[in-house]
Design an enzyme around this catalytic site. Structure first.
Site, PDB file in Angstrom:
ATOM      1  N   SER A   1      -9.442  -0.321   7.571  1.00 61.64           N
ATOM      2  CA  SER A   1      -8.915  -0.149   6.213  1.00 61.64           C
ATOM      3  C   SER A   1      -8.267  -1.378   5.599  1.00 61.64           C
ATOM      4  O   SER A   1      -7.976  -1.381   4.404  1.00 61.64           O
ATOM      5  CB  SER A   1      -7.910   1.012   6.179  1.00 61.64           C
TER       6      SER A   1
ATOM      7  N   SER B   1      -9.493   1.983   3.354  1.00 61.67           N
ATOM      8  CA  SER B   1      -8.679   2.759   2.426  1.00 61.67           C
ATOM      9  C   SER B   1      -7.679   1.918   1.628  1.00 61.67           C
ATOM     10  O   SER B   1      -7.154   2.383   0.625  1.00 61.67           O
ATOM     11  CB  SER B   1      -7.917   3.835   3.195  1.00 61.67           C
TER      12      SER B   1
ATOM     13  N   LYS C   1       0.859  -1.189   0.000  1.00 58.73           N
ATOM     14  CA  LYS C   1       0.000   0.000   0.000  1.00 58.73           C
ATOM     15  C   LYS C   1       0.897   1.241   0.000  1.00 58.73           C
ATOM     16  O   LYS C   1       1.918   1.285   0.685  1.00 58.73           O
ATOM     17  CB  LYS C   1      -0.889  -0.015   1.250  1.00 58.73           C
TER      18      LYS C   1
END
Lengths: 489, 496
Positions: free
Chosen positions: A178, A154, A79
C-alpha cells in the site's frame, strides 16, 4: 518561487538560511491544494488552522536563532489511517466519519516534537483494504498523471498529493504494498521499512503482523531524512524492535560498485505488462553499467504469496475491526427499529463498512472458524515461513533484490473494482515482502507509452534500509525519471 | 445404582498488580465508573498492548506454587466474541502456549491426601462491566475493570464430590493469598468460579457430556450449584434421560441451574495468535529467582507449625487456613518470646524450643478471635488487634490479674477500638479478686440462695459445682478468681 515544488532538504536549507518561512511554504501548499485537489481528491481532511499554528511556531524557533531539525517547518500529509489527536481520523470509512482521536500516534508525536507541519489527512482505501483508493467512503482519489486512472492504493492519497506537490512528503501504511504500489503508480519514492523499524502505535490496524508505516517523498534523500525521524523502538509497541537507528543520510552514496543485486526469475512471469518488464530490465542494465554484480536468483514460493496473504490479512482484520460496533466510538446506527444489541451491531456495521471491508471480514472470520483454522490460518502461517526462508537464502548471495512493484502501470478508475481477484493480483510483487517482514522501496524507473510512471522495487535484508537507500540513491543520481512531474496546473 | 459425580473447576482470579495488564491504568476496586481508563484499555483504534512485567512474575509464581511445568516460551492469543463490556470485542488470552501446564494441588480429604490435577494456568485480561440502571431503557459500560490481569486456572476433572470441591477451593484460595498474587476478594469479583459437572455410574470410566455452570460468585454459591447440578443429573439418569452438553447459569434466587439461551451459548471464539504481542521468553534464571523468593506455602507452614510449635494438626490447620492469621500468630509469638524468655523451654524429645506461648496464643486466635471475625465477617487485618495487644491479654490472664472470662469480655473492645487490656482493666475496675475474704462472702451468699443446687451436690451431683462457681462470678461481676471460688465453695459445702 514555487516553494511547493521543492523537497524537504531543499526547503530546510532555505529555512535555515532564513530566506523563507515555514508559513510561506505552508500557505503556498494550501493555495495549491485549494486550487487543484478538487481534481485529485487526495485529502479527506485539512487541518489548516493547526498547521499554520505549527508553521508559526517553527518560524519563531528559526528567528530565535536556534538550530532546527531537518523536518522543522516542513509541511507533510498523513494517511488517514494514522491517529492524530484532535484531527478527524476516518480511515477512509463511513464508520469513523466523525471520529476525533484523543491521542497521537507515536510518529505524530515525533513530528510534533520536530515542529513538522501537518497539513491534513489523505485519502485511502477504506481501512487500507484495496489497491486503487477507489474503496474510499470519501470518493475515489485520482492519479495526477492522468486523472482518469487510479493512483494505486491503499495509500493513494499520500502518493498523489506528493506527486502533485500538494505536500512535501507524506506518511502512509503498507500491509501488502500500500505504500510501494501507489508510489510506483504516481512516480514518487515510497519506502516500506522493516517490520518493527517504525512504531505502529496509533496506526489503525488492518493486519497487525503485516502493517508497517511507510514514507512518500520526492527523492531518496528525503526518504532518509524522514526515516531518521520516524524510526526507532517504541515502548508502546511490543513489536517494534530495540535496535539502534543509524543515520540514514549517511547511506546516500552514489556507488554501485561491489553491490550484489539479485533478480528473481519468478517476478517476470506471465501477466506482467511488457512496458513494466522493459523498464525493470533497463534499470538492471543501468546497475550493471554502474559496476554492480547482477545475478539471477529464485524465490520458489512466490506463487503462494497472494493466497497466503489473503488468509492471514483478512483473519487479523476480522478481529482488528471487531471493535467498530458503535458502542464506544465511531458510527452507531440511528435506526429506531433496533430491538437489541446484536441488531445494533449488525445495522451499525452494515451502514458503516463498505463492500471490500465486509468481504475481508467475512473471509477472515471464515478462515478462523473452528474446523477451518488448521486448514487455512495455520497452513498460511507455515507457507509464510517458507516465503521468508526463500528470501533468507537469496540474501546469502546478494545484498538487494530488484523486482517490479506492480505488474501494470496505473489502470482506469472502475476497471478492476468489480473484479476483486484481479485487484488482489496487482499486489503480487509487493505482498511477499510484507509476509517476510522485509524493507523495500519503490523508486521511479520509467514511463509507459501513455506517460504513466513505472516503479522499481528494491528489497533489502531485515533492518538493512541503508543498503536499499544507497542502491536507490545511486539509481536516482544516474537517471532523470524522478525529475519529471505530472502536468496538472 | 450408585452414581459418581465428575467435577472440574475453572477459576479466574484477578492478579494484585497495581496497574492493568496492557496499560498503566490503576486497578483499584470501587473507583467511579470509567475513571481508570485510557485509550489502550478502551480499545481505541490504533492502540497496542504492552505486557505488565509484574503480571508475568505473578504468573510464574502461581505456576510454581501450583507445581506446573513452566513454558519456556509463552504466547498470547485472541479470543474473539462480541460483548459491550469487551472494548476490542476480543480478549487477549492464552490458548496455545499457556504459562503453566500439568500442575497439581494436593488436598487432604477424609480419605487422605489426593492430588487434583491442573490442566493449565494462563494469563488473560478482564472485561469491563455492563451497567443496567433500573427503570431506564439505556445501558452503560464501565471500563474500569477491563484490562485487569486475570489468572485462569483450569483443573482436570478430578474432583468427586462437594466436600472435595470445598477443600480444593479453600486450599487454592489460600495458595493465591500466600503467594500474594491475588487478594481473592470474591465480593469484589477478584475470584470467580465456573464448574464443569457430569455424573456417571460408579465403577465406569467413560466421560459423559459435561455441563458447564457459570456465574458462581461465592464459595457458598459454587457448593450449592454443584450440589444441585449433581442432583439434577442423577435424577435424569434415574429416569433414563440423556444429559446433554450445555452451559447453564446458576439462579441464586430460585437456587437452581437453568440453561443459557442458545444465543448466549453459541460461541466460536476463533482463537488465533495475538499479532501485537511477540512470544515471551522466560529464562531458567528468572524462574529460579522467583522460586527463591516464593513464600512458604500453606502445606509447608502447617507442618512447620506442628513441629516447631508443638501444635496439634487441628490447630495448625486452622491457623494456616489464612495467611493473615498465620502471620499474626507468628508475630504474636515473637512478641511473647521477647516478653517471656523464661517461659520458653527446650523440648527434650526434638531438641527444638517449643514455646509455651504457642498454645496459649493459638487458643486465643482459634477461639474467641476467630469467633468474633466470623460473626462480623471480617479478617483479622480489619480489626485493631495487634500482636502486642494479644500478648498483653495472655499475660494478664497468665499472671492472674484478670480471669479468662473477663479477658473474653473485653476482647471485642480491644478488637474494635484497639484499647490496651491495661487501660480497659483500669477503666472498668476489672482486676481479678483473689482476696479470699471477698470471695468467701460471695460464696456464702450463693450457697444460701441456691439451696436446691447445694442439695443436688450433696446427693452426689458434682456437676452443680460449675453452676455455683458461675453464680459467684456473677455476683463478683466476673472478677473472682474462679479457681479460688471453686475451692471455697467445696469447703463451704463440706462445712454446711
Amino acid at each position: 518561487m514555487e516553494l511547493y515544488k521543492l523537497t524537504a532538504h531543499e526547503l530546510h536549507k532555505l529555512l535555515s538560511e532564513k530566506k523563507i518561512s515555514s508559513l510561506e511554504i505552508t500557505e503556498s501548499i494550501y493555495g495549491r491544494i485549494e486550487k487543484l485537489d478538487k481534481n485529485i481528491n487526495s485529502y479527506i481532511t485539512l487541518a489548516k488552522e493547526s498547521a499554520l499554528q505549527q508553521a508559526r511556531k517553527a518560524d519563531k524557533k528559526i528567528s530565535a536563532g536556534g538550530k532546527i531539525g531537518p523536518l522543522s517547518g516542513i509541511p507533510v500529509s498523513i494517511k488517514d489511517v494514522i491517529s492524530t489527536k484532535n484531527i478527524k481520523t476516518t480511515c477512509g470509512s463511513r464508520m469513523l466519519e466523525n471520529y476525533i482521536p484523543i491521542f497521537d500516534a507515536t510518529v505524530i508525536e515525533k513530528f510534533k516534537r520536530e515542529n513538522t507541519v501537518i497539513l491534513g489527512k489523505t485519502n485511502m482505501d477504506e481501512f487500507a483494504m484495496g489497491s486503487s483508493t477507489e474503496n474510499s467512503a470519501y470518493g475515489a482519489c485520482r492519479n495526477p498523471w492522468d486523472t482518469s486512472t487510479i493512483p494505486g492504493g491503499s495509500s493513494g492519497g499520500s502518493a498523489a498529493c506528493v506527486a502533485a506537490d500538494l505536500a512535501i512528503m507524506s506518511l502512509g501504511s503498507d500491509t501488502g504494498g500500500s505504500v510501494r504500489q501507489p508510489a510506483s503508480m504516481c512516480g514518487v519514492v515510497g519506502l516500506k521499512p522493516t517490520y518493527g523499524r517504525v512504531s505502529r502505535y496509533g496506526l489503525l490496524a488492518f493486519a497487525s503482523s503485516l502493517d508497517q508505516i511507510g514514507t512518500f517523498t520526492k527523492d531518496v534523500e528525503d526518504t532518509a531524512i524522514l526515516l531518521n525521524i520516524i524510526a526507532g523502538h517504541d515502548p508502546l509497541d511490543s513489536t517494534s524492535v530495540a535496535k539502534e537507528v543509524p543515520d540514514y543520510t549517511k547511506s546516500l552514496k552514489n556507488d554501485a560498485k561491489k553491490l550484489k543485486i539479485g533478480v528473481p526469475k519468478e517476478y517476470f512471469a506471465e501477466g506482467i505488462h511488457q512496458e513494466v518488464k522493459k523498464s525493470i530490465q533497463n534499470a538492471v542494465e543501468t546497475f550493471k553499467k554502474l559496476g554492480a554484480e547482477i545475478m539471477e536468483i529464485s524465490l520458489p514460493h512466490t506463487e503462494y504469496a497472494v493466497a497466503t496473504f489473503y488468509i492471514i490479512a483478512p483473519a487479523e482484520a476480522s478481529s482488528n475491526l471487531a471493535r467498530y460496533v458503535g458502542v464506544n466510538f465511531g458510527h452507531r446506527t440511528r435506526d429506531k427499529g433496533i430491538g437489541n444489541i446484536v441488531d445494533m451491531y449488525e445495522k451499525t456495521r452494515d451502514e458503516g463498512f463498505g463492500n471490500e471491508v465486509k468481504r475481508r471480514i467475512m473471509l477472515g472470520t471464515y478462515a478462523l472458524s473452528s474446523g477451518y483454522y488448521e486448514a487455512y490460518y495455520l497452513k498460511a502461517s507455515k507457507v509464510r515461513t517458507l516465503i521468508k526462508k526463500d528470501f533468507d537464502e537469496a540474501f546469502h548471495k546478494c545484498d538487494v533484490i530488484l523486482t517490479p512493484v506492480s505488474p501494470t502501470p496505473a489502470f482506469k478508475i472502475g476497471e478492476k473494482i468489480s473484479d476483486p481477484l484481479q485487484m488482489y493480483l496487482s499486489d503480487i510483487f509487493t505482498i511477499p515482502i510484507n509476509l517476510a517482514g522485509l524493507p523495500a522501496i519503490s523508486i521511479p524507473c520509467g514511463f509507459s507509452n501513455k506517460g504513466l510512471p513505472i516503479g522499481l522495487q528494491i528489497i533489502g535484508k531485515p533492518f538493512d534500509e541503508e543498503k536499499i537507500l544507497q542502491t536507490a540513491y545511486t539509481f536516482e543520481q544516474n537517471t532523470e525519471f524522478h525529475k519529471k512531474k505530472p502536468k496538472i496546473d | 445404582m450408585t452414581y459418581e459425580p465428575i467435577i472440574g473447576l475453572e477459576i479466574h482470579s484477578e492478579l494484585a498488580t497495581a496497574t492493568k495488564l496492557f496499560c498503566s491504568c490503576p486497578t483499584k476496586f470501587g473507583a467511579p465508573a470509567n475513571s481508570q481508563v485510557c485509550p489502550i484499555c478502551m480499545g481505541h483504534p490504533g492502540t497496542l498492548p504492552v505486557v505488565n512485567e509484574k503480571a508475568v512474575e505473578y504468573m510464574v509464581r502461581t505456576a510454581l506454587a501450583l507445581n506446573c511445568k513452566i513454558a519456556e516460551i509463552t504466547t498470547f492469543d485472541r479470543k474473539n466474541y462480541y460483548y459491550p463490556d469487551l472494548p476490542k470485542n476480543y480478549q487477549v488470552s492464552q490458548q496455545y502456549h499457556p504459562f503453566g501446564k500439568d500442575g497439581f494441588l494436593e488436598i487432604k480429604t477424609g480419605n487422605g491426601a489426593k492430588r487434583i490435577g491442573l490442566d493449565n494456568i494462563h494469563l488473560e485480561e478482564d472485561a469491563g462491566k455492563n451497567v443496567h440502571p433500573e427503570g431506564k431503557s439505556v445501558s452503560f459500560v464501565d471500563i474500569n475493570r477491563a484490562g485487569i490481569p486475570l489468572v485462569e486456572i483450569v483443573t482436570k476433572p478430578d474432583l468427586r464430590d462437594v466436600e472435595e470441591v470445598e477443600i480444593f477451593m479453600n486450599d487454592l484460595r489460600n495458595i493465591l493469598l500466600y503467594t500474594g498474587v491475588s487478594d481473592c476478594k470474591m465480593q469484589e469479583g477478584s475470584l470467580r468460579f465456573e464448574a464443569n459437572i457430569s455424573v456417571r455410574e460408579r465403577g465406569q470410566n467413560y466421560m459423559p457430556p459435561r455441563v458447564e455452570i457459570k456465574n458462581l460468585n461465592s464459595f457458598k454459591i459454587v457448593l450449592s450449584a454443584v450440589k444441585h447440578e449433581i442432583g439434577r443429573q442423577m435424577k435424569m439418569l434415574e429416569k433414563k434421560e440423556t444429559v446433554l452438553r450445555e452451559t447453564r447459569l446458576w439462579d441464586d434466587e430460585k437456587q437452581i441451574t437453568r440453561p443459557m439461551r442458545s444465543k448466549e451459548e453459541a460461541h466460536d471464539y476463533r482463537y488465533f495468535p495475538e499479532p501485537d504481542l511477540p512470544p515471551l521468553f522466560i529464562s531458567q534464571e528468572e524462574i529460579e529467582k522467583i522460586k527463591k523468593e516464593l513464600p512458604e506455602l500453606p502445606n509447608a507452614r502447617k507442618e512447620r507449625f506442628a513441629v516447631d510449635y508443638g501444635l496439634t494438626e487441628y490447630d495448625s490447620n486452622l491457623l494456616t487456613s489464612s495467611k493473615e492469621m498465620a502471620d499474626f500468630f507468628e508475630e504474636s509469638l515473637k512478641v511473647f518470646n521477647q516478653l517471656h524468655p523464661v517461659r520458653n523451654s527446650p523440648d527434650i524429645a526434638s531438641g527444638r524450643t517449643i514455646s509455651n506461648g504457642a498454645k496459649e496464643i493459638a487458643n486465643w486466635l482459634i477461639g474467641p478471635v476467630t469467633r468474633y471475625l466470623n460473626e462480623h465477617n471480617i479478617s483479622i487485618k480489619e480489626t485493631k488487634l495487634t500482636p502486642e495487644l494479644l500478648v498483653g491479654i495472655t499475660t494478664y490472664v497468665h499472671e492472674g490479674i484478670i480471669n479468662q472470662n473477663t479477658a473474653k469480655n473485653i476482647l471485642p473492645e480491644i478488637l474494635e477500638k484497639g484499647k490496651s487490656p491495661e487501660e480497659l482493666i483500669k477503666e472498668k475496675g476489672l482486676t481479678q479478686v483473689t482476696d479470699e475474704g471477698e470471695i468467701s462472702r460471695a460464696v456464702d451468699k450463693v450457697l444460701q440462695a441456691n439451696q436446691q443446687a447445694v442439695k443436688d451436690f450433696q446427693n452426689g451431683k458434682t456437676e452443680t459445682l460449675g453452676f455455683l462457681v458461675g453464680q459467684v462470678m456473677k455476683i463478683t461481676k466476673g472478677k473472682a478468681n474462679p479457681k479460688i471460688a471453686g475451692e471455697l465453695i467445696k469447703k463451704g459445702l463440706k462445712n454446711l
